[in-house]
Design an enzyme around this catalytic site. Structure first.
Site, PDB file in Angstrom:
ATOM      1  N   TYR A  40      16.218  43.515  45.791  1.00 30.19           N
ATOM      2  CA  TYR A  40      17.503  42.826  45.599  1.00 30.19           C
ATOM      3  C   TYR A  40      18.676  43.791  45.813  1.00 30.19           C
ATOM      4  O   TYR A  40      19.771  43.548  45.325  1.00 30.19           O
ATOM      5  CB  TYR A  40      17.554  42.194  44.207  1.00 30.19           C
ATOM      6  CG  TYR A  40      16.474  41.152  44.025  1.00 30.19           C
ATOM      7  CD1 TYR A  40      16.582  39.904  44.648  1.00 30.19           C
ATOM      8  CD2 TYR A  40      15.323  41.417  43.296  1.00 30.19           C
ATOM      9  CE1 TYR A  40      15.581  38.960  44.526  1.00 30.19           C
ATOM     10  CE2 TYR A  40      14.307  40.472  43.175  1.00 30.19           C
ATOM     11  CZ  TYR A  40      14.446  39.241  43.793  1.00 30.19           C
ATOM     12  OH  TYR A  40      13.442  38.302  43.685  1.00 30.19           O
ATOM     13  N   TYR A 414      17.344  31.808  42.447  1.00 26.21           N
ATOM     14  CA  TYR A 414      17.550  32.160  41.034  1.00 26.21           C
ATOM     15  C   TYR A 414      18.101  33.572  40.895  1.00 26.21           C
ATOM     16  O   TYR A 414      18.484  33.986  39.810  1.00 26.21           O
ATOM     17  CB  TYR A 414      16.242  31.998  40.257  1.00 26.21           C
ATOM     18  CG  TYR A 414      15.340  33.216  40.211  1.00 26.21           C
ATOM     19  CD1 TYR A 414      14.484  33.520  41.265  1.00 26.21           C
ATOM     20  CD2 TYR A 414      15.353  34.061  39.111  1.00 26.21           C
ATOM     21  CE1 TYR A 414      13.671  34.632  41.216  1.00 26.21           C
ATOM     22  CE2 TYR A 414      14.528  35.172  39.048  1.00 26.21           C
ATOM     23  CZ  TYR A 414      13.691  35.456  40.114  1.00 26.21           C
ATOM     24  OH  TYR A 414      12.882  36.571  40.049  1.00 26.21           O
ATOM     25  N   ARG A 415      18.188  34.295  42.013  1.00 29.37           N
ATOM     26  CA  ARG A 415      18.515  35.721  41.944  1.00 29.37           C
ATOM     27  C   ARG A 415      18.687  36.165  43.384  1.00 29.37           C
ATOM     28  O   ARG A 415      18.088  35.577  44.278  1.00 29.37           O
ATOM     29  CB  ARG A 415      17.298  36.398  41.333  1.00 29.37           C
ATOM     30  CG  ARG A 415      17.308  37.865  41.181  1.00 29.37           C
ATOM     31  CD  ARG A 415      15.963  38.231  40.570  1.00 29.37           C
ATOM     32  NE  ARG A 415      15.878  39.621  40.260  1.00 29.37           N
ATOM     33  CZ  ARG A 415      14.804  40.212  39.764  1.00 29.37           C
ATOM     34  NH1 ARG A 415      13.723  39.522  39.520  1.00 29.37           N
ATOM     35  NH2 ARG A 415      14.796  41.490  39.500  1.00 29.37           N
TER      36      ARG A 415
HETATM   37  C1  FAD Z   1       7.119  45.285  45.335  1.00 27.17           C
HETATM   38  C2  FAD Z   1       8.101  44.698  44.345  1.00 27.17           C
HETATM   39  C3  FAD Z   1       7.625  43.945  43.284  1.00 27.17           C
HETATM   40  C4  FAD Z   1       8.524  43.385  42.370  1.00 27.17           C
HETATM   41  N1  FAD Z   1       8.011  42.639  41.357  1.00 27.17           N
HETATM   42  C5  FAD Z   1       8.851  42.044  40.487  1.00 27.17           C
HETATM   43  C6  FAD Z   1       8.331  41.232  39.439  1.00 27.17           C
HETATM   44  O1  FAD Z   1       7.133  41.108  39.252  1.00 27.17           O
HETATM   45  N2  FAD Z   1       9.237  40.611  38.620  1.00 27.17           N
HETATM   46  C7  FAD Z   1      10.572  40.772  38.759  1.00 27.17           C
HETATM   47  O2  FAD Z   1      11.331  40.202  37.981  1.00 27.17           O
HETATM   48  N3  FAD Z   1      11.071  41.553  39.732  1.00 27.17           N
HETATM   49  C8  FAD Z   1      10.259  42.199  40.598  1.00 27.17           C
HETATM   50  N4  FAD Z   1      10.781  42.998  41.587  1.00 27.17           N
HETATM   51  C9  FAD Z   1      12.238  43.148  41.691  1.00 27.17           C
HETATM   52  C10 FAD Z   1      12.846  44.386  40.964  1.00 27.17           C
HETATM   53  O3  FAD Z   1      12.438  45.567  41.621  1.00 27.17           O
HETATM   54  C11 FAD Z   1      12.501  44.473  39.488  1.00 27.17           C
HETATM   55  O4  FAD Z   1      12.930  43.288  38.850  1.00 27.17           O
HETATM   56  C12 FAD Z   1      13.116  45.657  38.743  1.00 27.17           C
HETATM   57  O5  FAD Z   1      12.623  45.686  37.423  1.00 27.17           O
HETATM   58  C13 FAD Z   1      14.639  45.566  38.617  1.00 27.17           C
HETATM   59  O6  FAD Z   1      15.163  46.833  38.465  1.00 27.17           O
HETATM   60  P1  FAD Z   1      15.671  47.444  37.071  1.00 27.17           P
HETATM   61  O7  FAD Z   1      14.872  46.846  36.009  1.00 27.17           O
HETATM   62  O8  FAD Z   1      15.657  48.932  37.218  1.00 27.17           O
HETATM   63  O9  FAD Z   1      17.114  46.878  36.963  1.00 27.17           O
HETATM   64  P2  FAD Z   1      18.524  47.611  37.099  1.00 27.17           P
HETATM   65  O10 FAD Z   1      18.696  48.050  38.499  1.00 27.17           O
HETATM   66  O11 FAD Z   1      18.685  48.594  36.038  1.00 27.17           O
HETATM   67  O12 FAD Z   1      19.454  46.387  36.783  1.00 27.17           O
HETATM   68  C14 FAD Z   1      19.522  45.283  37.605  1.00 27.17           C
HETATM   69  C15 FAD Z   1      20.951  44.731  37.547  1.00 27.17           C
HETATM   70  O13 FAD Z   1      21.201  44.253  36.214  1.00 27.17           O
HETATM   71  C16 FAD Z   1      22.527  44.568  35.830  1.00 27.17           C
HETATM   72  N5  FAD Z   1      22.474  45.458  34.669  1.00 27.17           N
HETATM   73  C17 FAD Z   1      21.503  46.351  34.368  1.00 27.17           C
HETATM   74  N6  FAD Z   1      21.756  46.943  33.198  1.00 27.17           N
HETATM   75  C18 FAD Z   1      22.924  46.429  32.748  1.00 27.17           C
HETATM   76  C19 FAD Z   1      23.682  46.628  31.568  1.00 27.17           C
HETATM   77  N7  FAD Z   1      23.278  47.469  30.635  1.00 27.17           N
HETATM   78  N8  FAD Z   1      24.824  45.923  31.412  1.00 27.17           N
HETATM   79  C20 FAD Z   1      25.237  45.047  32.345  1.00 27.17           C
HETATM   80  N9  FAD Z   1      24.540  44.813  33.487  1.00 27.17           N
HETATM   81  C21 FAD Z   1      23.393  45.482  33.678  1.00 27.17           C
HETATM   82  C22 FAD Z   1      23.194  45.235  36.986  1.00 27.17           C
HETATM   83  O14 FAD Z   1      23.888  44.259  37.714  1.00 27.17           O
HETATM   84  C23 FAD Z   1      22.032  45.778  37.812  1.00 27.17           C
HETATM   85  O15 FAD Z   1      22.337  45.848  39.168  1.00 27.17           O
HETATM   86  C24 FAD Z   1       9.915  43.586  42.523  1.00 27.17           C
HETATM   87  C25 FAD Z   1      10.385  44.346  43.587  1.00 27.17           C
HETATM   88  C26 FAD Z   1       9.487  44.902  44.487  1.00 27.17           C
HETATM   89  C27 FAD Z   1      10.023  45.714  45.614  1.00 27.17           C
END
Ligand code: FAD
Length: 468
Positions: A40, A414-415
């Site tokens: 994303y 949804y995202r």
């Molecule tokens: C191979 C692959 C598999 C994946 N599988 C899944 C899966 O099973 N399920 C799923 O849901 N996703 C999946 N993803 C998508 C994604 O990589 C994950 O959801 C990942 O956990 C999101 O990154 P993060 O938790 O580090 O979020 P972050 O990058 O930390 O946060 C995401 C966004 O949330 C907001 N945010 C974060 N923290 C704060 C805060 N404290 N205050 C305000 N806003 C904030 C910001 O806008 C930020 O850009 C996958 C991706 C790949 C490439």
């Protein structure tokens, strides 16, 4: 997009000081938790020049409550960290990780992300937040607003409006603490996989699944994974084919035969006391095995895909799914994520539309359907080689087309990836876009200087709205 600088506060007071400075100079900051939002757009800001507000140093597990089954965490806590913490303190609570173990418990829930145990809808399992608003004010939601509250993480309900959702997929505040419910380890666990031979089986699969899910016979987020997503944990495309364009049916059939896979590969699990599991399995078996050609698996030797799914469905974080990056090579990936109802005909219609468009643009369909409480998340993983400019452009063209076509057919995302947030915001156009108007009205009041993540989800501060 490239940021101009990064700041990494280690607490709420430092966030307040940073916000005072950026308000004074009207400098936009882009908030990230663990910063791994790959598929994303990752941690990148919407525009070059923003300052990263990187919350990774705020990575404390503030509380684990074994009796009531919850944790209170800061934004930098990853799934792997929380999992290890629970094991270290001897807790019997499970986490519900998304597929990437490095993802953030908070960041993922704020993005409405999903996992694979019965607690798989992460925002449903969220309870209580602490938020720093753009002007530096600290607000606690729910029962946390009560002085001396003992019940912040046990109920979402409070006298007055429920605000937590407003701080998800938005830019209205910086979330600094979040409660998350954790599932007690059940006395029994029975994962299963069922392979289905035909693409058209998708319709029957979800007609059958709806009753199993809505009645909680299958309590977790069951998934139907397509052939190539499943195969990518074990092999690569170039091992089978070095031509361009979508794989010919004969190659797909060979991949399925070599790896004992179906065109759809369905994963689910049952949880609870063993006699309950065995009873419920009979119901599941009767329903899901009624589709001709279905083959059930309870164990698969030397199969990394089976291994990682079994681990995810029992709350063990891992990174195996990232082997999908090797399918094409070159690492480019972008997820298109429309919602549908748990209806067989709707799922098949959506699949056919999307697969056709993928093939028209020279891509294979690589996707999965994940069933929630009353919805299905359809995740299309568009894989491309980042070094191949033509392929990269086709991936983006395909994505843009899918957004509009899906919306016309009644399917909203949804995202979304950063590059498509404005386009997707425009598809929510009921009553002249009244919902995004409301977002903008709130943005102007809560963040008049437009410093918090401008453009996140297509929500822009007033001064940037015309240029966006
Ligand atoms: C191979 C692959 C598999 C994946 N599988 C899944 C899966 O099973 N399920 C799923 O849901 N996703 C999946 N993803 C998508 C994604 O990589 C994950 O959801 C990942 O956990 C999101 O990154 P993060 O938790 O580090 O979020 P972050 O990058 O930390 O946060 C995401 C966004 O949330 C907001 N945010 C974060 N923290 C704060 C805060 N404290 N205050 C305000 N806003 C904030 C910001 O806008 C930020 O850009 C996958 C991706 C790949 C490439």
């Amino acid at each position: 997009m490239l940021p101009s600088a990064a700041v990494a506060p280690d607490g709420v007071e430092q966030i307040q000081k940073i916000l005072a400075v950026v308000n004074a100079y009207k400098i936009p900051v882009w908030t990230i938790g663990t910063g791994r939002n790959f598929a994303y757009g990752g941690p990148a800001p919407r525009k070059s020049g923003y300052v990263m507000l990187d919350l990774r140093r705020m990575n404390r597990v503030i509380e684990v409550n074994e009796k009531y089954g919850y944790a209170l965490v800061e934004p930098g806590v990853s799934y792997m960290q929380l999992y290890r913490h629970l094991r270290q303190i001897g807790s019997k609570l499970w986490i519900d990780p998304a597929a990437p173990a490095w993802g953030g418990v908070m960041g993922n829930a704020l993005e409405h992300g999903a996992g694979y145990t019965p607690y798989g809808d992460h925002f449903v399992m969220q309870c209580g937040m602490e938020v720093v608003l753009a002007d530096g004010e600290i607000v606690r939601t729910g029962q946390g607003a009560l002085a001396g509250s003992k019940h912040w993480q046990v109920t979402k309900h409070v006298a007055g409006p429920h605000f937590d959702g407003m701080f998800t997929q938005s830019n209205f505040g910086v979330v600094t603490k979040m409660g998350i419910w954790l599932m007690p380890e059940p006395p029994g666990y029975k994962p299963f996989m069922i392979t289905y031979q035909k693409e058209e089986d998708l319709e029957a699969i979800f007609e059958v699944t709806r009753a199993l899910k809505v009645n909680q016979i299958i309590p977790n987020a069951a998934v139907a994974v397509d052939l190539l997503w499943e195969a990518s944990a074990k092999t690569t495309r170039r091992h089978y084919y070095d031509g361009k364009g979508p794989l010919p049916p004969s190659i797909r059939a060979k991949i399925a035969a070599d790896h004992d896979l179906g065109m759809w590969n369905y994963y689910g699990a049952l949880y609870g006391p063993p006699p309950v599991i065995e009873n419920n399995w009979k119901v599941v078996e009767d329903a899901l095995m009624s589709i001709p050609g279905a083959k059930v698996h309870f164990d698969r030797k030397n199969d990394p895909a089976w291994d990682y799914r079994v681990r995810l469905m029992r709350g063990e974080p891992n990174m195996t799914e990232f082997s999908i990056m090797n399918w094409i090579g070159g690492g480019g990936h972008i997820n298109f994520s429309p919602i549908s109802a748990p209806s067989g005909s709707e799922a098949l219609a959506q699949y056919k539309l999307i697969k056709q468009r993928c093939n028209d643009h020279g891509f294979d369909y690589i996707g999965e359907f994940l069933v929630g409480w009353r919805d299905m998340h359809h995740i299309l993983m568009i894989m491309y080689d980042r070094a191949d400019e033509t392929m990269r452009k086709s991936a983006y063209d395909l994505f843009g087309l899918l957004v509009d076509e899906a919306a016309e057919a009644g399917f909203g995302e949804y995202r979304t990836h950063l590059a498509f947030m404005d386009q997707i915001a425009r598809t929510y156009k009921h009553n002249d876009g009244a919902l995004w108007d409301l977002h903008h009205r709130l943005k102007d009041v809560l963040d008049p200087n437009g410093i918090l993540s401008p453009g996140k989800q297509g929500i822009w501060p007033k001064a940037m709205r015309t240029t966006a």
